[in-house]
Write an enzyme that holds these catalytic residues in place. Sequence first.
Site, mmCIF file in Angstrom:
data_model
loop_
_atom_site.group_PDB
_atom_site.id
_atom_site.type_symbol
_atom_site.label_atom_id
_atom_site.label_comp_id
_atom_site.label_asym_id
_atom_site.label_seq_id
_atom_site.Cartn_x
_atom_site.Cartn_y
_atom_site.Cartn_z
ATOM 1 N N LEU A 112 -12.752 5.134 0.658
ATOM 2 C CA LEU A 112 -13.732 5.198 1.737
ATOM 3 C C LEU A 112 -13.701 6.586 2.348
ATOM 4 C CD1 LEU A 112 -12.363 2.190 1.667
ATOM 5 C CD2 LEU A 112 -13.647 1.864 3.772
ATOM 6 N N GLY A 200 -11.308 7.163 7.261
ATOM 7 C CA GLY A 200 -10.932 7.537 5.904
ATOM 8 C C GLY A 200 -9.792 6.697 5.371
ATOM 9 N N SER A 201 -9.965 6.018 4.255
ATOM 10 C CA SER A 201 -8.949 5.076 3.809
ATOM 11 C C SER A 201 -9.255 4.600 2.391
ATOM 12 C CB SER A 201 -8.892 3.883 4.768
ATOM 13 O OG SER A 201 -10.211 3.406 5.025
ATOM 14 N N ARG A 202 -8.579 3.498 2.000
ATOM 15 C CA ARG A 202 -8.742 2.978 0.646
ATOM 16 C C ARG A 202 -8.501 1.476 0.644
ATOM 17 N NH1 ARG A 202 -5.262 5.412 -4.348
ATOM 18 N NH2 ARG A 202 -4.927 3.493 -5.524
#
Length: 232
Positions: A112, A200-202
Amino acid sequence: MARRPDLKTGPERLAALVRTTVPPMHPAGLPFVGASLAVALAGRKSRWLRNAGVASAAANAAFFRHPPRTPPTRPGVVVAPADGLICLIEDELPPAELELPAVPLPRISIFLSLFDAHVQRAPLAGEVVAVEHRPGLFGSAELAAASADNERNSVVIRSPEGAEVIAVQIAGLLARRIVCNVKSGDKVGLGDTYGLIRYGSRLDTYLPAGSDVLVEVGQRAVAGETVLAELP
């Protein structure tokens, strides 16, 4: 004789237009938007402060947007739990803290960016049977090592037929706060919102062995709508 539609005018029409064109916002974003607007109000005599506050409020409202989604109706599918870019597809062991059998499972990773909607949606309809948080690092979520090294929160969902899918929220360089709004015993529908990661991530999705993966690396996913795989 056909009747003319009752068109709203003035403020009512403007409000209706906003509701149909601007996505709603996740409640987690309210403090950030509120603080930004407070700065704009307090510094209204300073053009720089006023503009900075308004810009920050708009940016936070966009980041925390919670757009409506329409999940697929066909049975036996797993949908994307997050918006973003599919960056990895591989077989990996599930998170150790879940204490599941040490058998590699198909894993689909979605990165993301700062510009994606950051709400997470249930990839499977069923019952939440486990939720485990593990502290860790805050490295770049794009790297393969992020799955093992970064802070994460794992949610296991079991379908009425017994299939289990694991959705893992992973923090990144900017994402320092994982929000999970479900607990063991909760029931979730396909595409229901269950959490959020800030900035911001996953998301890693572990599928049952034998699942038919329908996406590929480089493809963009839409949370709650893109079908990642068909269950065996």
